[in-house]
Design an enzyme around this catalytic site. Structure first.
Site, short mmCIF file in Angstrom:
data_model
loop_
_atom_site.label_atom_id
_atom_site.label_comp_id
_atom_site.label_asym_id
_atom_site.label_seq_id
_atom_site.Cartn_x
_atom_site.Cartn_y
_atom_site.Cartn_z
N CYS A 42 0.84 -1.20 0.00
CA CYS A 42 0.00 0.00 0.00
C CYS A 42 0.88 1.25 0.00
O CYS A 42 1.97 1.26 0.56
CB CYS A 42 -0.91 0.00 1.23
SG CYS A 42 -2.09 1.38 1.22
N ASP A 44 0.35 3.78 1.65
CA ASP A 44 0.28 4.32 3.00
C ASP A 44 1.68 4.61 3.56
O ASP A 44 2.55 3.74 3.56
CB ASP A 44 -0.45 3.31 3.90
CG ASP A 44 -0.85 3.89 5.25
OD1 ASP A 44 0.02 4.42 5.95
OD2 ASP A 44 -2.04 3.81 5.59
N ARG A 46 2.78 4.77 6.37
CA ARG A 46 3.17 4.01 7.57
C ARG A 46 3.62 2.58 7.25
O ARG A 46 3.94 1.82 8.16
CB ARG A 46 1.98 3.96 8.55
CG ARG A 46 1.55 5.33 9.03
CD ARG A 46 0.16 5.29 9.65
NE ARG A 46 -0.88 4.91 8.67
CZ ARG A 46 -2.17 4.79 8.96
NH1 ARG A 46 -2.59 5.02 10.18
NH2 ARG A 46 -3.04 4.45 8.02
N HIS A 98 -2.40 -4.23 4.77
CA HIS A 98 -2.28 -3.87 6.20
C HIS A 98 -3.67 -3.61 6.78
O HIS A 98 -4.57 -3.16 6.08
CB HIS A 98 -1.36 -2.65 6.37
CG HIS A 98 -1.91 -1.37 5.79
ND1 HIS A 98 -2.45 -0.37 6.57
CD2 HIS A 98 -1.99 -0.93 4.52
CE1 HIS A 98 -2.84 0.63 5.79
NE2 HIS A 98 -2.59 0.32 4.54
N CYS A 101 -6.36 -0.18 6.66
CA CYS A 101 -6.07 0.46 5.37
C CYS A 101 -7.19 1.44 4.99
O CYS A 101 -8.36 1.07 4.93
CB CYS A 101 -5.93 -0.61 4.29
SG CYS A 101 -5.52 0.06 2.66
CO CO Z 1 -3.51 1.10 2.94
#
Ligand code: CO
Length: 208
Positions: A42, A44, A46, A98, A101
């Site tokens: 992803c 993302d 993090r 994850h 998400c």
């Molecule tokens: Co995500």
């Protein structure tokens, strides 16, 4: 506002740290890239591949997009997979989702976010395919977590349905596709145990 200059300071410190530990570190990387791993994860902020895996530059080939999707008409992702498999000859492809998400959460809901809703529609399709199982889960958070896992599973299958993977296996290339999920709360990766290592494991209709 974030000071851009700070990024260059960080970068200089990072480069110095690597050079101090290993003076040949960067010069070696300029001549060779031979990662054994392709990570599809992803976007993302993090969930950074290298940091989570504890790997240095040069050790993992990375593709990231919103909600770690492998869409069969996405030239960007397919090109990454083709290059990784046929040129770099990676041995493992890790599809990593994850929990928590934002993309999955958006797909789970009914609010419009714009163009991205069309991308996330793929997750709604996964939800619809597993509607019976998901409907049996009473807790909202648990259902969302399960959708994150099912999304990983769907993408692992999608990778294996490509001609790229099937041709590699037909050539006798050793290649394993894994589905992992990452938990933001504790920083730990979990193997969903859905690994695919050959064409015989994929559904007949998708087999070439
Ligand atoms: Co995500």
């Amino acid at each position: 506002m974030l000071k851009i200059e700070r990024l260059f300071e960080n970068n200089r410190a990072w480069a110095r740290q690597h050079t101090n530990a290993d003076p040949q570190f960067f010069s070696r990387l300029t001549t060779l890239q031979s990662p054994k791993l392709l990570w599809i994860g992803c976007a993302d902020s993090r969930v950074p591949a290298n940091e989570i895996l504890g790997l240095a530059p040069g050790e993992v080939f990375v593709h990231r997009n919103v909600a770690n999707l492998v869409i069969h008409s996405d030239m960007n992702c397919l090109s990454v997979i083709q290059y990784a498999v046929e040129i770099l000859k990676v041995e493992h492809i890790i599809l990593c989702g994850h929990y928590g998400c934002g993309g999955v959460r958006a797909a789970y809901g009914h609010t419009q976010f714009g163009l991205i809703d069309n991308w996330l529609r793929n997750i709604k399709d996964t939800y619809a395919r597993h509607n019976d199982e998901l409907a049996r889960i009473m807790e909202d958070d648990t259902r969302e977590d399960r959708l994150c896992e099912l999304n990983v599973l769907a993408q692992v299958e999608s990778i294996c349905h490509t001609t790229i993977l099937q041709n590699a296996w037909a050539r006798g290339q050793q290649l394993e596709v894994h589905g992992f999920i990452y938990r933001l709360q504790d920083g730990l990766l979990h193997d969903l145990a859905v690994s695919i290592t050959g064409s015989e494991q994929i559904q007949d209709i998708y087999r070439m």
